[in-house]
Design an enzyme around this catalytic site. Sequence first.
Site, PDB file in Angstrom:
ATOM      1  N   GLU A 137       5.000 -10.954  11.983  1.00 52.80           N
ATOM      2  CA  GLU A 137       5.741 -11.691  10.952  1.00 52.80           C
ATOM      3  C   GLU A 137       4.976 -12.922  10.481  1.00 52.80           C
ATOM      4  O   GLU A 137       4.822 -13.133   9.279  1.00 52.80           O
ATOM      5  CB  GLU A 137       7.122 -12.111  11.495  1.00 52.80           C
ATOM      6  CG  GLU A 137       7.864 -12.998  10.504  1.00 52.80           C
ATOM      7  CD  GLU A 137       9.323 -13.249  10.839  1.00 52.80           C
ATOM      8  OE1 GLU A 137       9.771 -12.869  11.938  1.00 52.80           O
ATOM      9  OE2 GLU A 137      10.013 -13.826   9.981  1.00 52.80           O
ATOM     10  N   ASP A 157       7.709  -9.234  16.003  1.00 51.94           N
ATOM     11  CA  ASP A 157       8.507 -10.360  15.522  1.00 51.94           C
ATOM     12  C   ASP A 157       8.607 -11.323  16.699  1.00 51.94           C
ATOM     13  O   ASP A 157       9.301 -11.060  17.679  1.00 51.94           O
ATOM     14  CB  ASP A 157       9.907  -9.887  15.087  1.00 51.94           C
ATOM     15  CG  ASP A 157      10.659 -10.990  14.361  1.00 51.94           C
ATOM     16  OD1 ASP A 157      10.316 -12.166  14.563  1.00 51.94           O
ATOM     17  OD2 ASP A 157      11.589 -10.672  13.599  1.00 51.94           O
ATOM     18  N   ILE A 159       9.898 -14.305  17.121  1.00 51.71           N
ATOM     19  CA  ILE A 159      11.277 -14.770  17.353  1.00 51.71           C
ATOM     20  C   ILE A 159      12.145 -14.106  16.301  1.00 51.71           C
ATOM     21  O   ILE A 159      12.089 -14.463  15.115  1.00 51.71           O
ATOM     22  CB  ILE A 159      11.412 -16.307  17.232  1.00 51.71           C
ATOM     23  CG1 ILE A 159      10.544 -17.013  18.282  1.00 51.71           C
ATOM     24  CG2 ILE A 159      12.882 -16.705  17.378  1.00 51.71           C
ATOM     25  CD1 ILE A 159      10.712 -18.537  18.312  1.00 51.71           C
ATOM     26  N   ASP A 160      12.907 -13.120  16.694  1.00 48.43           N
ATOM     27  CA  ASP A 160      13.862 -12.546  15.752  1.00 48.43           C
ATOM     28  C   ASP A 160      15.173 -13.288  15.970  1.00 48.43           C
ATOM     29  O   ASP A 160      15.746 -13.258  17.056  1.00 48.43           O
ATOM     30  CB  ASP A 160      14.038 -11.039  15.969  1.00 48.43           C
ATOM     31  CG  ASP A 160      14.806 -10.437  14.806  1.00 48.43           C
ATOM     32  OD1 ASP A 160      14.554 -10.846  13.656  1.00 48.43           O
ATOM     33  OD2 ASP A 160      15.679  -9.594  15.045  1.00 48.43           O
ATOM     34  N   THR A 162      15.263 -16.596  14.137  1.00 45.80           N
ATOM     35  CA  THR A 162      14.705 -17.961  14.088  1.00 45.80           C
ATOM     36  C   THR A 162      15.786 -18.977  13.743  1.00 45.80           C
ATOM     37  O   THR A 162      15.818 -20.079  14.312  1.00 45.80           O
ATOM     38  CB  THR A 162      13.542 -18.020  13.074  1.00 45.80           C
ATOM     39  OG1 THR A 162      12.532 -17.108  13.498  1.00 45.80           O
ATOM     40  CG2 THR A 162      12.953 -19.408  12.978  1.00 45.80           C
ATOM     41  N   ASP A 287      11.399  -6.791  11.950  1.00 43.33           N
ATOM     42  CA  ASP A 287      12.772  -6.987  12.449  1.00 43.33           C
ATOM     43  C   ASP A 287      13.325  -5.709  13.083  1.00 43.33           C
ATOM     44  O   ASP A 287      14.162  -5.771  13.982  1.00 43.33           O
ATOM     45  CB  ASP A 287      13.727  -7.367  11.306  1.00 43.33           C
ATOM     46  CG  ASP A 287      13.373  -8.676  10.620  1.00 43.33           C
ATOM     47  OD1 ASP A 287      13.072  -9.641  11.331  1.00 43.33           O
ATOM     48  OD2 ASP A 287      13.409  -8.722   9.367  1.00 43.33           O
TER      49      ASP A 287
END
Length: 345
Positions: A137, A157, A159-160, A162, A287
């Site tokens: 990402e 990802d 940090i999915d 955020t 995601d």
Amino acid sequence: MDVENAVLELCSLPAQVLWSFVCVYRTTCRSPPGGGSTLLLDNEEEETRKYAEPLIGSDCRQGSTSEMADLWQNAMDHAVALARRAGEVVREALQDDRKVMTKSCSVDLVTQTDQKVEQLIIQSVKEKFPTHSFIGEESVAAGEACVLTDCPTWIVDPIDGTTNFVHAFPFVAVSIGFSVNRQMEFAVVYSCLEDKMYTARRGKGAFCNGEPLQVSGQEDIKQSIISTEFGSSRDPEAVEKIFLSLRSILCIPVHGVRGAGTAAINMCHVASGCVEAYYEVGIHVWDVAAGSLLVSEAGGVLMDVDGGAADLMSRRIVAANSRTIAERLVSEIHSFSPLRDDATP
Ligand SMILES: O=P(O)(O)O[C@H]1[C@H](O)[C@@H](O)[C@H](O)[C@@H](O)[C@@H]1O
Ligand SMILES: [Mg+2]
């Protein structure tokens, strides 16, 4: 030519020949240069045993062509160890102030922790699997191409969720999907604040902390929970479609509509059976790549919001426990088409 690409090209060889090859490969990859363990993260061997055992079938020592798939177990073990390490970084960062920056618009957030975690994952994978490709990402946000090829590709990802992370809302995930020939091969989603490690391997099932997952058996949408998100687009046409869909689905009526604030965890909820379906328009491949395999390996189905085949680059997804629920949901969704992840700039 590197070992894994060579293997991909050798699919037609007899099983015994392939098995010899697998043995050589395993020896090579298990022993870092110099015989040390610098490429292994803390606890990686332990993680390997804990999460690999339920995932490796008893037929894996027979030297059949199914052995081909087990070449990726080493990569999956590394992904699990990396996700756990990334989770520690996320939890530590929650103790400090988080400097928030924005990307495509004022509600598309990013922090230094997103960038740090992505670096940590990609650097470590590059050391261990130098020929593999990446879609990350934050790398894409920094200008890297978002192209899925036949090469072994890590779809990350860091940090999915955020926005959740920024507000300490307690659903935050590290999501790592791995595809070969554009097919998801394994998935790791670590829900850091719940300490839940979701794993799936193509053809071998889906697990949470080593326990098998199974989607819900509910076939009546009126007895279902549906999850979705509002996303980060505030384009009036998109917002209008999102609310029209929500209204139609609420008024079926369904038991409830939920959203954890992260696509990856929403998909883990479908895989776990506590939510019948999740849909969203506007998500990105990072995601949903890992979540898609978790759902299908737990017995669920994936579909486009118009009812066609799911396409991870299309930024549209329905993930459901069954075709019946997915199709019923599709009949209520007011779809739209954001710019694809792989659109040429
Ligand atoms: O937290 P990120 O990785 O940016 O992903 C979320 C996205 O930003 C939101 O717009 C979506 O609604 C969520 O489903 C994503 O998980
Ligand atoms: Mg995300």
